[in-house]
Every structure is written in structure tokens, then in C-alpha cells.
Design an enzyme around this catalytic site. Structure first.
Site, short mmCIF file in Angstrom:
data_model
loop_
_atom_site.label_atom_id
_atom_site.label_comp_id
_atom_site.label_asym_id
_atom_site.label_seq_id
_atom_site.Cartn_x
_atom_site.Cartn_y
_atom_site.Cartn_z
N CYS A 1 4.24 -1.27 0.98
CA CYS A 1 3.00 -1.90 0.54
C CYS A 1 2.61 -3.05 1.48
CB CYS A 1 3.16 -2.39 -0.90
SG CYS A 1 1.64 -3.06 -1.58
N CYS A 2 3.61 -3.89 1.84
CA CYS A 2 3.32 -4.98 2.78
C CYS A 2 2.86 -4.43 4.13
CB CYS A 2 4.56 -5.86 2.98
SG CYS A 2 4.95 -6.95 1.60
N CYS B 1 0.70 -12.46 -2.57
CA CYS B 1 -0.13 -11.67 -3.47
C CYS B 1 0.21 -11.99 -4.92
CB CYS B 1 0.10 -10.19 -3.22
SG CYS B 1 -0.46 -9.65 -1.61
N CYS C 1 3.26 -10.38 -6.71
CA CYS C 1 4.55 -10.58 -6.02
C CYS C 1 4.90 -12.05 -5.87
CB CYS C 1 4.50 -9.93 -4.65
SG CYS C 1 4.16 -8.17 -4.74
N CYS D 1 7.54 -10.42 4.69
CA CYS D 1 6.67 -9.26 4.48
C CYS D 1 6.52 -8.42 5.73
CB CYS D 1 5.29 -9.74 4.01
SG CYS D 1 4.52 -10.84 5.19
S1 SF4 Z 1 3.09 -9.04 -1.27
FE1 SF4 Z 1 3.19 -7.40 -2.84
S2 SF4 Z 1 1.09 -6.69 -3.25
FE2 SF4 Z 1 1.08 -7.96 -1.38
S3 SF4 Z 1 1.24 -6.49 0.26
FE3 SF4 Z 1 3.36 -7.14 -0.16
S4 SF4 Z 1 4.16 -5.75 -1.75
FE4 SF4 Z 1 1.93 -5.43 -1.61
#
Ligand code: SF4
Length: 237
Positions: free
Chosen positions: A117-118, A201, A204, A229
Site C-alpha cells: 500500500c505504501c 495516513c 496507520c 514507508c
Molecule cells: S501509511 Fe497506511 S494507508 Fe498510507 S500508504 Fe502506507 S499503508 Fe497505505
């Protein structure tokens, strides 16, 4: 461009944040930009940049999962400063493919999914934001995490095509950051008033207790101390 030996010969480690920033802007403007994640360090640098150059280049990566307070701060800095501000989004096709396959909140399922996701929401847009730049500026500080202890004020970013990465606040403390914000009346993210110490985010990030590590609120369900990340990848030895 400039190489590692030339950077070392300039003794920039001995210079203060404003001097480092001035050097970077004089050398690279307009091919230099601040990566602004709307944290306390970023608004300090943004304020300094606005005193050095008109229309400093700043970019924000909007992952699509940010807090309302973070969006409010974007509006605030837009109003206060005359910036060349660009907002980068993830590629919607990549996001759609990812969430349709693994779920909207895939990051809670495993570290692998969280990093995916990151990668989609942060790292890939960063690559686009850095295109055409010779240097980028970050709010990284050495005391933030053990993964950041060895950062230099100015370094070559091997992960991002060998461009220059400038970390003017590398040797600043948390207290110095807030002293600057107060003394210069700099707008800041109101999440700090709610107990947050490091902001990412919404799903998170959580506030931390006074005795917890400042980054304990990031991906708090993960056990590893190496919580990054991927925006600032660095091999930890
Ligand atoms: S911090 Fe969480 S929501 Fe944001 S990009 Fe990374 S995994 Fe995805």
C-alpha cells in the site's frame, strides 16, 4: 550535478539549517523541491524557504487516506505562503487493482501488504514528483528513528537516481522544531494538539502516550522497530 566528494569538501555538516537550505536553493533552484508531508519539520523548512526564494517548489503526496487536519493545513499554508505547490496522487489504476484484490484496509493484514500500500500510495507518486529534479529537501531528523541516525545534511540519494537529498534539520531536536514554529508563528498540523507525534495516513497513525517513542503511533500494530514507508529507504546495518 555534484558528487559525494564535492559535497564532503563543502563542510555542510558544520553549517546550520538555514545555511544548508540557502546553499541548496542557490545551487539547484528551480530544480529543487521540498517533499512536504505536513509534519512539524516540513512547515519549519517551508517557512525558511519562503524567506530565501520566491515561490519555493513544494510537493505533497496525497495518498487519499490523510486526516482532515492535514488537508486543513494544506489550505492554510497555501493561504499564508506564495508557493509553487504541487499535489501528487497515486495512480488510480494501481489503487483499484490493489484494493479490489486485497481489500481497502489491506495494511492491517501483513507487513507485506502494508508495504504494498505504501508503495502504491506513496513511493510511486514520489518517483513522479522527483522527475526532472536535481535535488529534494526533506524534514528528516536523526533522532526520529534508529533508521535515520546516519543521515547527512546533504547526501546523494542512490535510491532515486543519484539526485541530491538535503536534510537541513538532520541535527535538530524536537524542541528546536517547536521553538521555531512558535517564534515564527508557523501554521502547524492540529493533530499535534491531539497527542500525535509523527503524522502519516489516518488508518496507520495514532496518538502516542508521553512515555512512548514518537514513532510508536505509526503502524502501531507492527512489532518491528524498522517502521518506514519506503520514501526514505536506507539499509540499516
Ligand atoms: S501509511 Fe497506511 S494507508 Fe498510507 S500508504 Fe502506507 S499503508 Fe497505505
Amino acid at each position: 550535478m555534484i558528487n559525494k566528494d564535492e559535497i564532503e569538501s563543502l563542510n555542510l555538516e558544520k553549517k546550520d539549517a538555514l545555511e544548508v537550505l540557502k546553499w541548496g536553493i542557490e545551487k539547484f533552484h528551480p530544480k529543487i523541491a521540498l517533499a512536504c508531508s505536513l509534519q512539524a519539520e516540513d512547515v519549519v523548512i517551508l517557512d525558511m524557504m519562503s524567506k530565501i526564494v520566491s515561490k519555493p517548489k513544494v510537493f505533497v503526496i496525497d495518498t487519499g487516506r490523510l486526516h482532515q487536519e492535514t488537508y486543513d493545513l494544506i489550505d492554510e499554508i497555501r493561504q499564508k505562503y506564495d508557493l509553487d505547490l504541487r499535489i501528487y496522487f497515486p495512480d488510480y489504476r494501481e489503487v483499484e487493482e490493489m484494493v479490489n484484490k486485497y481489500g481497502t484496509n489491506l495494511f492491517y493484514k501483513s507487513i507485506e501488504y502494508r508495504k504494498m500500500c505504501c508503495g502504491v500510495r506513496k513511493v510511486n507518486p514520489l518517483k513522479r514528483a522527483l522527475e526532472g529534479l536535481d535535488a529534494w529537501i526533506t524534514g528528516l531528523r536523526r533522532e526520529q528513528n534508529f533508521t535515520r541516525e546516519r543521515i547527512r545534511k546533504v547526501e546523494i540519494d542512490e535510491v532515486n537516481g543519484g539526485i541530491v537529498k538535503i536534510n537541513p534539520l538532520a541535527d535538530w531536536s524536537w524542541e528546536q522544531v517547536w521553538e521555531y514554529i512558535r517564534q515564527n508563528n508557523v501554521p502547524y498540523n492540529k493533530l499535534y494538539d491531539k497527542g500525535y507525534k509523527s503524522i502519516g495516513c489516518l488508518p496507520c497513525t495514532r496518538p502516542v502516550k508521553p512515555w512512548e517513542h514518537p514513532r510508536a503511533g505509526r503502524w502501531w500494530w507492527e512489532q518491528s522497530g524498522n517502521k518506514e514507508c519506503g520514501l526514505h529507504y536506507r539499509e540499516v546495518k
